[in-house]
Design a protein around this motif. Structure first.
Motif, PDB file in Angstrom:
ATOM      1  N   GLN A  43     -13.107  -7.177   7.115  1.00 42.27           N
ATOM      2  CA  GLN A  43     -11.865  -6.585   7.609  1.00 42.27           C
ATOM      3  C   GLN A  43     -10.672  -7.022   6.761  1.00 42.27           C
ATOM      4  O   GLN A  43     -10.665  -8.098   6.174  1.00 42.27           O
ATOM      5  CB  GLN A  43     -11.646  -7.022   9.056  1.00 42.27           C
ATOM      6  N   THR A  44      -9.651  -6.165   6.700  1.00 38.89           N
ATOM      7  CA  THR A  44      -8.363  -6.550   6.141  1.00 38.89           C
ATOM      8  C   THR A  44      -7.375  -6.663   7.290  1.00 38.89           C
ATOM      9  O   THR A  44      -7.026  -5.667   7.919  1.00 38.89           O
ATOM     10  CB  THR A  44      -7.843  -5.534   5.117  1.00 38.89           C
ATOM     11  N   MET A  45      -6.957  -7.894   7.575  1.00 43.97           N
ATOM     12  CA  MET A  45      -5.987  -8.149   8.637  1.00 43.97           C
ATOM     13  C   MET A  45      -4.598  -8.269   8.026  1.00 43.97           C
ATOM     14  O   MET A  45      -4.389  -9.030   7.078  1.00 43.97           O
ATOM     15  CB  MET A  45      -6.336  -9.439   9.373  1.00 43.97           C
ATOM     16  N   GLY A  46      -3.640  -7.514   8.541  1.00 40.38           N
ATOM     17  CA  GLY A  46      -2.259  -7.652   8.118  1.00 40.38           C
ATOM     18  C   GLY A  46      -1.533  -8.633   9.013  1.00 40.38           C
ATOM     19  O   GLY A  46      -1.743  -8.645  10.231  1.00 40.38           O
ATOM     20  N   LEU A  47      -0.701  -9.480   8.415  1.00 40.48           N
ATOM     21  CA  LEU A  47       0.121 -10.422   9.174  1.00 40.48           C
ATOM     22  C   LEU A  47       1.567 -10.171   8.790  1.00 40.48           C
ATOM     23  O   LEU A  47       1.953 -10.385   7.635  1.00 40.48           O
ATOM     24  CB  LEU A  47      -0.290 -11.860   8.862  1.00 40.48           C
ATOM     25  N   VAL A  48       2.371  -9.673   9.737  1.00 43.50           N
ATOM     26  CA  VAL A  48       3.731  -9.252   9.437  1.00 43.50           C
ATOM     27  C   VAL A  48       4.731  -9.990  10.311  1.00 43.50           C
ATOM     28  O   VAL A  48       4.397 -10.509  11.375  1.00 43.50           O
ATOM     29  CB  VAL A  48       3.905  -7.727   9.622  1.00 43.50           C
ATOM     30  N   GLY A  49       5.966  -9.988   9.852  1.00 42.55           N
ATOM     31  CA  GLY A  49       7.060 -10.623  10.573  1.00 42.55           C
ATOM     32  C   GLY A  49       8.159 -10.982   9.603  1.00 42.55           C
ATOM     33  O   GLY A  49       7.990 -10.910   8.382  1.00 42.55           O
ATOM     34  N   ASP A 199      -7.809  -2.744  -2.911  1.00 47.76           N
ATOM     35  CA  ASP A 199      -8.668  -1.914  -2.069  1.00 47.76           C
ATOM     36  C   ASP A 199     -10.037  -1.716  -2.710  1.00 47.76           C
ATOM     37  O   ASP A 199     -11.081  -1.793  -2.046  1.00 47.76           O
ATOM     38  CB  ASP A 199      -7.989  -0.572  -1.825  1.00 47.76           C
ATOM     39  N   ASP A 200     -10.052  -1.468  -4.012  1.00 45.28           N
ATOM     40  CA  ASP A 200     -11.322  -1.279  -4.726  1.00 45.28           C
ATOM     41  C   ASP A 200     -12.139  -2.563  -4.754  1.00 45.28           C
ATOM     42  O   ASP A 200     -13.363  -2.550  -4.550  1.00 45.28           O
ATOM     43  CB  ASP A 200     -11.061  -0.800  -6.157  1.00 45.28           C
ATOM     44  N   LEU A 201     -11.474  -3.680  -5.027  1.00 41.83           N
ATOM     45  CA  LEU A 201     -12.175  -4.956  -5.134  1.00 41.83           C
ATOM     46  C   LEU A 201     -12.735  -5.405  -3.791  1.00 41.83           C
ATOM     47  O   LEU A 201     -13.779  -6.058  -3.731  1.00 41.83           O
ATOM     48  CB  LEU A 201     -11.243  -6.026  -5.689  1.00 41.83           C
ATOM     49  N   LYS A 202     -12.038  -5.073  -2.724  1.00 44.35           N
ATOM     50  CA  LYS A 202     -12.517  -5.448  -1.392  1.00 44.35           C
ATOM     51  C   LYS A 202     -13.912  -4.865  -1.157  1.00 44.35           C
ATOM     52  O   LYS A 202     -14.822  -5.557  -0.676  1.00 44.35           O
ATOM     53  CB  LYS A 202     -11.551  -4.942  -0.328  1.00 44.35           C
ATOM     54  N   ALA A 203     -14.077  -3.585  -1.503  1.00 44.14           N
ATOM     55  CA  ALA A 203     -15.368  -2.941  -1.307  1.00 44.14           C
ATOM     56  C   ALA A 203     -16.415  -3.473  -2.288  1.00 44.14           C
ATOM     57  O   ALA A 203     -17.559  -3.742  -1.913  1.00 44.14           O
ATOM     58  CB  ALA A 203     -15.213  -1.431  -1.467  1.00 44.14           C
ATOM     59  N   GLU A 204     -16.002  -3.653  -3.549  1.00 45.14           N
ATOM     60  CA  GLU A 204     -16.943  -4.094  -4.582  1.00 45.14           C
ATOM     61  C   GLU A 204     -17.458  -5.498  -4.329  1.00 45.14           C
ATOM     62  O   GLU A 204     -18.646  -5.789  -4.535  1.00 45.14           O
ATOM     63  CB  GLU A 204     -16.266  -4.025  -5.948  1.00 45.14           C
ATOM     64  N   TYR A 205     -16.576  -6.398  -3.883  1.00 43.08           N
ATOM     65  CA  TYR A 205     -16.946  -7.787  -3.680  1.00 43.08           C
ATOM     66  C   TYR A 205     -17.267  -8.112  -2.225  1.00 43.08           C
ATOM     67  O   TYR A 205     -17.548  -9.264  -1.904  1.00 43.08           O
ATOM     68  CB  TYR A 205     -15.816  -8.705  -4.155  1.00 43.08           C
ATOM     69  N   ASP A 206     -17.189  -7.133  -1.341  1.00 41.29           N
ATOM     70  CA  ASP A 206     -17.465  -7.334   0.089  1.00 41.29           C
ATOM     71  C   ASP A 206     -16.595  -8.452   0.647  1.00 41.29           C
ATOM     72  O   ASP A 206     -17.077  -9.446   1.210  1.00 41.29           O
ATOM     73  CB  ASP A 206     -18.943  -7.660   0.306  1.00 41.29           C
ATOM     74  N   LEU A 207     -15.276  -8.281   0.525  1.00 38.18           N
ATOM     75  CA  LEU A 207     -14.315  -9.322   0.877  1.00 38.18           C
ATOM     76  C   LEU A 207     -13.745  -9.137   2.279  1.00 38.18           C
ATOM     77  O   LEU A 207     -13.635  -8.014   2.785  1.00 38.18           O
ATOM     78  CB  LEU A 207     -13.165  -9.320  -0.126  1.00 38.18           C
ATOM     79  N   THR A 208     -13.346 -10.234   2.862  1.00 34.27           N
ATOM     80  CA  THR A 208     -12.520 -10.256   4.066  1.00 34.27           C
ATOM     81  C   THR A 208     -11.142 -10.745   3.636  1.00 34.27           C
ATOM     82  O   THR A 208     -11.038 -11.744   2.922  1.00 34.27           O
ATOM     83  CB  THR A 208     -13.112 -11.210   5.121  1.00 34.27           C
ATOM     84  N   LEU A 209     -10.081 -10.041   4.068  1.00 36.75           N
ATOM     85  CA  LEU A 209      -8.744 -10.330   3.564  1.00 36.75           C
ATOM     86  C   LEU A 209      -7.752 -10.573   4.691  1.00 36.75           C
ATOM     87  O   LEU A 209      -7.806  -9.907   5.730  1.00 36.75           O
ATOM     88  CB  LEU A 209      -8.227  -9.164   2.710  1.00 36.75           C
ATOM     89  N   LEU A 210      -6.842 -11.516   4.450  1.00 37.37           N
ATOM     90  CA  LEU A 210      -5.638 -11.651   5.272  1.00 37.37           C
ATOM     91  C   LEU A 210      -4.471 -11.285   4.372  1.00 37.37           C
ATOM     92  O   LEU A 210      -4.199 -11.980   3.389  1.00 37.37           O
ATOM     93  CB  LEU A 210      -5.474 -13.074   5.798  1.00 37.37           C
ATOM     94  N   PHE A 211      -3.792 -10.198   4.695  1.00 37.90           N
ATOM     95  CA  PHE A 211      -2.707  -9.686   3.868  1.00 37.90           C
ATOM     96  C   PHE A 211      -1.384 -10.029   4.536  1.00 37.90           C
ATOM     97  O   PHE A 211      -1.004  -9.423   5.527  1.00 37.90           O
ATOM     98  CB  PHE A 211      -2.845  -8.173   3.695  1.00 37.90           C
ATOM     99  N   ILE A 212      -0.684 -11.024   3.982  1.00 37.34           N
ATOM    100  CA  ILE A 212       0.593 -11.467   4.532  1.00 37.34           C
ATOM    101  C   ILE A 212       1.719 -10.715   3.840  1.00 37.34           C
ATOM    102  O   ILE A 212       1.814 -10.702   2.605  1.00 37.34           O
ATOM    103  CB  ILE A 212       0.778 -12.987   4.315  1.00 37.34           C
ATOM    104  N   THR A 213       2.580 -10.085   4.613  1.00 35.50           N
ATOM    105  CA  THR A 213       3.661  -9.300   4.019  1.00 35.50           C
ATOM    106  C   THR A 213       4.746  -9.024   5.059  1.00 35.50           C
ATOM    107  O   THR A 213       4.508  -9.120   6.265  1.00 35.50           O
ATOM    108  CB  THR A 213       3.134  -7.967   3.457  1.00 35.50           C
TER     109      THR A 213
END
Length: 343
Positions: A43-49, A199-213
């Motif tokens: 999953q890609t989780m966004g963390l905003v604030g 986005d491409d690398l997430k699928a290629e490397y099977d990554l889980t991401l926390l996207f802080i922005t």
């Protein structure tokens, strides 16, 4: 299944230092206060604030860059909170971070190849010719060329430097990457390319991401789920599409209003977030957003609302919100939406 699980996570920093701190009572910054967070595998989780709400500190706690004051973090079912530096060793390569400013995170005295090979060897991923080959392959995966290994970071543009930072994170074969404002320092056109690359690398490397922005438009583009943070606490969590379709929490609504212009002929209500964010040294009692909330009620001053499930979404994702408006609505979210939320 959750790859990352945080429960009751807290981090307090003392503002005092040195000899003076021994004799005078120093203030305490409530950077992260009782956060529960689950990030599903893949999953890609966004963390905003807003700036200063504790987003980066939370990311550092999940990676054990900071030790928590209280609470626990589990990685793939294993609690890592109390592990020693030696015991954490095998997890360091599995959990990586990409910082906002790549210029500050890349050693200017080393070539790009040395930067990548050093990380690969440190984490025992490969050595010798295999390490060099892996470094070149990671550079190619982020859109650079093998011959770039002989150049220094200052010879690259900001976007290329961020690609190098991403390649370094990928080179140790991680499962989880924290992306801490990875595109905010880049031009808009470069941002788009880096987001597409991620986005491409997430699928290629099977990554889980926390996207802080702090950029909600970025969140809408790359994230599966979003957690909204205010003054050290998570106040809302939902699938991205459902959060953008109908934000529940007054703070989330205000964030969205700050980037949304009224339609032609529609009254501009002066949306956005009103007032100044309180100090994390002395946060408000009760609901921390109450001093800026246009819908604050008397109970907001007395009791801090819990983050609880309010509704099961159309795609079976849970909506969690910490707000007294839902506690007083007998029929749940539909009753809440009947209220004129922002005047």
């Amino acid at each position: 299944m959750s790859l990352i699980e945080a429960r009751g996570l807290e981090k307090r920093f003392s503002t005092g230092s040195g000899v003076a701190a021994r004799f005078f009572s120093d203030d305490v910054v409530h950077a992260v206060d009782g956060v529960d967070l689950d990030i599903g595998s893949g999953q890609t989780m966004g963390l905003v604030g807003e700036s200063g709400c504790g987003k980066s500190t939370l990311g550092n706690l999940l990676l054990r860059i900071h030790d928590p004051t209280a609470g626990t973090v589990r990685f793939d079912g294993t609690e890592i909170t109390g592990l020693s530096d030696r015991e954490l060793g095998p997890y360091r390569s599995k959990m990586q971070i990409v910082f906002q400013n790549p210029r500050n995170s890349l050693n200017p005295k080393h070539t790009v190849g040395k930067i990548l090979r050093k990380a690969i060897r440190f984490h025992d991923v490969a050595s010798g010719a295999d390490a060099a080959s892996l470094a070149e392959r990671c550079l190619e995966d982020v859109g650079l060329r093998p011959e770039h290994t002989d150049r220094y970071p200052h010879e690259f543009s900001g976007g290329q430097q961020q690609r190098i930072a991403i390649a370094r994170a990928l080179s140790v074969k991680p499962e989880f990457i924290v992306l801490d404002e990875p595109v905010s320092a880049l031009d808009v056109s470069v941002q788009s390319k880096i987001l597409g690359l991620i986005d491409d690398l997430k699928a290629e490397y099977d990554l889980t991401l926390l996207f802080i922005t702090h950029d909600l438009n970025v969140v809408r583009r790359v994230c599966d789920e979003v957690s909204v943070m205010y003054l050290g606490e998570i106040v809302e969590n939902a699938l991205t599409t459902e959060l953008f379709d109908d934000p529940y929490h007054p703070y989330t609504q205000a964030l969205f209003d700050s980037i949304t212009l009224p339609e032609p002929g529609e009254l501009d209500r002066g949306g956005g977030i009103q007032g100044e964010i309180p100090s994390p040294i002395d946060p408000p009692s009760g609901c921390r957003f109450r001093t800026r909330c246009p819908m604050a009620m008397p109970e907001c001053e007395e009791v801090n609302p819990e983050l609880v499930e309010r509704e099961r979404g159309a795609t079976d994702g849970a909506r969690h919100t910490a707000c007294h408006l839902y506690d007083t609505a007998e029929d749940g979210p539909d009753e809440k939406r009947a209220v004129d939320r922002l005047g």
